[in-house]
Write a protein that holds these residues in place. Sequence first.
Motif, short mmCIF file in Angstrom:
data_model
loop_
_atom_site.label_atom_id
_atom_site.label_comp_id
_atom_site.label_asym_id
_atom_site.label_seq_id
_atom_site.Cartn_x
_atom_site.Cartn_y
_atom_site.Cartn_z
N PRO A 82 0.81 -1.22 0.00
CA PRO A 82 0.00 0.00 0.00
C PRO A 82 0.85 1.28 0.00
N THR A 85 2.07 1.85 -3.39
CA THR A 85 0.96 2.24 -4.27
C THR A 85 0.79 3.75 -4.20
N GLY A 86 0.76 4.27 -2.98
CA GLY A 86 0.65 5.73 -2.81
C GLY A 86 1.84 6.46 -3.40
N LYS A 89 1.54 6.48 -7.19
CA LYS A 89 0.55 7.47 -7.63
C LYS A 89 1.13 8.88 -7.57
N ASP A 95 -2.15 3.88 -13.48
CA ASP A 95 -2.97 3.04 -12.60
C ASP A 95 -3.01 1.58 -13.05
N GLU A 99 -1.94 -1.61 -10.69
CA GLU A 99 -2.85 -2.73 -10.40
C GLU A 99 -2.28 -4.07 -10.87
N ARG A 102 0.24 -5.00 -8.19
CA ARG A 102 -0.41 -5.38 -6.94
C ARG A 102 -1.05 -6.77 -7.03
N PHE A 175 -2.19 5.67 3.47
CA PHE A 175 -2.10 4.53 2.57
C PHE A 175 -3.16 3.46 2.84
N LYS A 177 -6.21 3.44 2.25
CA LYS A 177 -7.13 3.27 1.11
C LYS A 177 -6.55 2.34 0.04
N PHE A 178 -5.24 2.03 0.16
CA PHE A 178 -4.58 1.12 -0.78
C PHE A 178 -4.26 -0.23 -0.12
N TRP A 180 -3.79 -3.95 1.12
CA TRP A 180 -3.53 -5.08 0.24
C TRP A 180 -3.25 -6.31 1.09
#
Length: 183
Positions: A82, A85-86, A89, A95, A99, A102, A175, A177-178, A180
């Motif tokens: 996560p 991921t942030g 971004k 994106d 994905e 991930r 993070f 919201k991401f 995993w």
Amino acid sequence: MTDFTLHTKESAPEASKSLLDNSEKAFGMVPNLHAVMAEAPTLLEGYQVLHKLAQDTSFNAEELTVVWQTVNVEHACHYCVPAHTGIAKSMQVRDDLIEELRNGETLSDSKLNTLKETVLALTRGRGNAEKSQLDAFYKAGYEHKQLLEIVLILAQKVMSNYINHLADTPVDEPFKKFEWSPK
């Protein structure tokens, strides 16, 4: 699991206080990983140096993300996937690539997929890779320099991934919201 302290600048060992200041300047907060690492100031310092060096490699943002996330997913790091991921971004990485990484999928970009497969070979092989994998890596346009840079980044990720496993580091609020979990 052992209970690890999430150090603040007030609770951290003296030698970690300025390092936590560095973390706050770089990330706008003290990431929980750094708060755990503060227990061992030399570890936190080493990690910060390796993180900066990883960013200074010849890899572009997408390639750097491929190396970071491939190791994170392979090591099933609940914290780093996560977080990166942030970070990806914020680095304007596509994106769809984020994905695919991930989810452990084959990457739609063949050059990046060759990079991913080489990172996996080195991670799983503890630095060993089949000649055919290395040939594919070089054929994709990478050089010895990038192969060595993978090892640098792998060292950084071993530090963070293993510590997060040991400490069960809580994911930072930005993070979450991401979040995993491995498949």
